[in-house]
Scaffold this active site. Structure first.
Site, PDB file in Angstrom:
ATOM      1  N   VAL A  45      66.823  66.666 -28.275  1.00 39.65           N
ATOM      2  CA  VAL A  45      67.504  67.226 -29.449  1.00 39.65           C
ATOM      3  C   VAL A  45      68.136  68.581 -29.118  1.00 39.65           C
ATOM      4  O   VAL A  45      69.241  68.884 -29.571  1.00 39.65           O
ATOM      5  CB  VAL A  45      66.504  67.361 -30.623  1.00 39.65           C
ATOM      6  CG1 VAL A  45      67.081  68.181 -31.762  1.00 39.65           C
ATOM      7  CG2 VAL A  45      66.080  65.974 -31.122  1.00 39.65           C
ATOM      8  N   LYS A 115      63.898  48.634 -46.861  1.00 41.07           N
ATOM      9  CA  LYS A 115      65.000  47.693 -47.174  1.00 41.07           C
ATOM     10  C   LYS A 115      65.024  47.294 -48.642  1.00 41.07           C
ATOM     11  O   LYS A 115      66.095  47.089 -49.210  1.00 41.07           O
ATOM     12  CB  LYS A 115      64.948  46.447 -46.287  1.00 41.07           C
ATOM     13  CG  LYS A 115      63.636  45.689 -46.251  1.00 41.07           C
ATOM     14  CD  LYS A 115      62.733  46.225 -45.163  1.00 41.07           C
ATOM     15  CE  LYS A 115      61.301  45.797 -45.380  1.00 41.07           C
ATOM     16  NZ  LYS A 115      60.612  45.452 -44.175  1.00 41.07           N
ATOM     17  N   GLY A 144      63.151  45.417 -37.669  1.00 36.05           N
ATOM     18  CA  GLY A 144      62.220  46.284 -36.929  1.00 36.05           C
ATOM     19  C   GLY A 144      62.861  47.084 -35.809  1.00 36.05           C
ATOM     20  O   GLY A 144      63.716  47.944 -36.042  1.00 36.05           O
ATOM     21  N   ILE A 146      64.901  46.211 -33.494  1.00 40.73           N
ATOM     22  CA  ILE A 146      66.195  45.765 -32.951  1.00 40.73           C
ATOM     23  C   ILE A 146      67.328  46.655 -33.445  1.00 40.73           C
ATOM     24  O   ILE A 146      67.523  46.812 -34.649  1.00 40.73           O
ATOM     25  CB  ILE A 146      66.496  44.308 -33.373  1.00 40.73           C
ATOM     26  CG1 ILE A 146      65.340  43.391 -32.985  1.00 40.73           C
ATOM     27  CG2 ILE A 146      67.792  43.820 -32.761  1.00 40.73           C
ATOM     28  CD1 ILE A 146      65.483  41.977 -33.486  1.00 40.73           C
ATOM     29  N   LYS A 215      67.348  42.397 -46.517  1.00 37.98           N
ATOM     30  CA  LYS A 215      67.967  42.682 -45.208  1.00 37.98           C
ATOM     31  C   LYS A 215      69.350  42.037 -45.122  1.00 37.98           C
ATOM     32  O   LYS A 215      70.283  42.628 -44.553  1.00 37.98           O
ATOM     33  CB  LYS A 215      67.058  42.188 -44.093  1.00 37.98           C
ATOM     34  CG  LYS A 215      65.770  43.005 -43.978  1.00 37.98           C
ATOM     35  CD  LYS A 215      64.728  42.286 -43.152  1.00 37.98           C
ATOM     36  CE  LYS A 215      63.477  43.118 -42.963  1.00 37.98           C
ATOM     37  NZ  LYS A 215      62.338  42.349 -42.451  1.00 37.98           N
TER      38      LYS A 215
END
Ligand code: NDP
Ligand code: HSE
Length: 451
Positions: A45, A115, A144, A146, A215
């Site tokens: 960061v 979601k 999740g 992905i 989703k």
């Protein structure tokens, strides 16, 4: 030597403060990684990222972190001056919605995995983020670990997405895989999915398809630049899928998967298409369907998810990985957290909502699909012709028909070509009324075929 631009005076004396709301399956892993990877996160960061506090419901639970970090007053934690980014992993609508809005209204960035909330309130939350120049990130809300939200928002922003189809619920995929592989019992497998942390607080959301529908609404909104809410999604869950359905599927070299399908479909009958200044439509639906074993989605088992995106220029892309569970979901949350922290450090902002296309939603009845119908019939001359006649009457073309058994145990297995969902449903209703049809034993949609 490259010079970094630090727009907020961030540094050792002014770290980026994070509040985590919720310390259940996902929150526990987020807090663990945040603490364990502090040095790497700081390097990535440009400034330290410090956990200021964690909101929970129950202070008595031993969570393995200093007690002074824990609070039941989530609103006060969000409003602390030293909190710059809020991670919401409580779930549900309230108090999550109010807490997120309160953070955004104060110009704080928000990362959420929620979601259910996003499927209905993205518009409201995105507007608050826009007004206060804050970030709203939600990679973990779909599939999740992905990365699929960011590819849709960023990598494919110059392309035209035509279709998104995927397995986006780990719990139901875990259940269906076990039923397929071992003939396992439905309720036992659901209990195991809950124990492993895949299921929602109320697993009805998983098995009845609400979670996948939320989703699907998020994916469709991003893919088609159109606001799609959960109410726009046609939904069927897996609670009626039986061991016999899995056997039927196996007999035709298929398996059963709960699919989320988002696609462009032509304008409605009598309405002008895009070439005549009208609009194409989109169909967004969730249901269990037969999928041929040779199809890549058939090989996605357990709590794994996969999303196939078909875009005009990119062609077909497939995203695959762990769709549920604490650590995989925390990976997506932490990715968003680093993005939000970098934006603070460098002074940028996440891309905002894009809903300019405003495509209408096609009703489920207009959606083209294929059916696999099992009928118990009287084994008499002429029955096959009568059954075929009913399909023809509704303008449904038959792809294959197979008779199994004879006498009172005769069965017809009919597979159709693509036809409008309403025509298929009407055909099945008419078949059920036929004297020579003893029963319609199963009706499953068939996806993943080119015909
Ligand atoms: P859990 O039910 O395991 O955890 C919820 C946490 O929120 C608990 O720590 C609970 O506190 C806390 N909490 C509940 N109400 C309040 C409140 N009013 N104030 C403060 N804290 C509160 O949920 P998950 O971790 O499974 O899921 C969290 C979110 O992530 C949900 O939106 C879910 O849909 C999403 N998600 C979950 C995935 C998964 O695999 N589990 C994957 C992807 C997304 P306490 O511990 O005291 O009860
Ligand atoms: N309950 C959800 C699932 C968690 O099973 O997929 C991940 O979103």
């Amino acid at each position: 030597m490259t010079q970094t631009v630090n727009n907020g005076g961030w540094g050792e004396d002014h770290p980026i403060g994070v509040a985590v709301l919720g310390m259940g399956t996902v929150g526990t892993e987020v807090v663990r990684v945040l603490r364990e990877n502090a040095a790497d996160l700081r390097a990535r960061v440009g400034a330290p990222v410090v956990l200021r506090g964690v909101a929970v419901r129950n202070l008595a639970t031993d969570r393995g972190i200093p007690a002074e970090l824990l609070t039941t007053d989530a609103a006060a934690l969000v409003n602390r001056d030293d909190v710059d980014i809020v991670v919401e992993v409580i779930g549900g609508i309230e108090p999550a919605r109010a807490l997120i809005k309160s953070a955004l209204n104060a110009g704080k960035s928000v990362v959420t995995a929620n979601k259910a909330l996003l499927a209905d309130y993205t518009g409201e939350l995105a507007a608050a983020a826009e007004r206060h120049r804050a970030d709203l990130y939600f990679e973990a809300a779909v599939a999740g670990a992905i990365p699929v939200v960011r590819p849709l928002i960023q990598s494919l922003s110059g392309d035209r997405v035509n279709r998104v189809v995927g397995i986006v619920n780990g719990t139901t995929n875990f259940i269906l895989s076990a039923m397929d592989e071992t003939g396992a019992d439905y309720s036992q497998t659901l209990a195991e999915a809950t124990r492993l942390g895949y299921a929602e607080a109320d697993p009805t959301a998983d098995v009845e398809g609400y979670d996948a529908a939320a989703k699907a609404a998020i994916l469709a909104s991003l893919a088609f630049h159109t606001r799609v809410t959960a109410a726009d999604v046609y939904r069927e869950g897996i609670s009626k899928i039986s061991a016999e359905d899995l056997e039927t599927a196996s007999a035709v070299d298929c398996t059963v998967k709960l699919l989320a399908i988002c696609e462009r479909v032509p304008a409605g009958a009598g309405e002008p298409g895009p070439e005549a200044g009208g609009k194409e439509r989109i169909s967004v639906r969730v249901y269990p369907a037969l999928v041929p074993r040779r199809h890549p989605l058939a090989a996605v088992n357990g709590a794994f998810n996969a999303v196939v995106v078909e875009a005009e220029y990119a062609g077909r892309l497939m995203f695959y990985g762990q769709g549920a569970g604490g650590a995989p979901t925390a990976s997506a949350v932490l990715g968003d957290l680093v993005m939000a922290a970098r934006n603070k450090f460098f002074g940028g902002r996440a891309p905002g909502e894009s809903v300019y296309a405003e495509l209408p939603i096609a009703p489920i009845g207009d959606t083209p699909t294929r059916y696999h119908v099992n009928l118990q019939v009287a084994d008499k001359p002429g029955v096959l012709a009568k059954v075929a006649g009913e399909f023809a009457q509704h303008e449904v073309s038959i792809s294959t028909v197979r008779q199994e058994g004879h006498g009172s145990g005769a069965r017809l297995v009919v597979v159709t070509h693509h036809a409008a969902e309403s025509a298929l449903a009407d055909t099945v209703a008419a078949l059920a009324e036929m004297e020579s049809v003893t029963s319609v034993t199963s009706v499953l949609r068939l996806e993943g075929t080119e015909e």
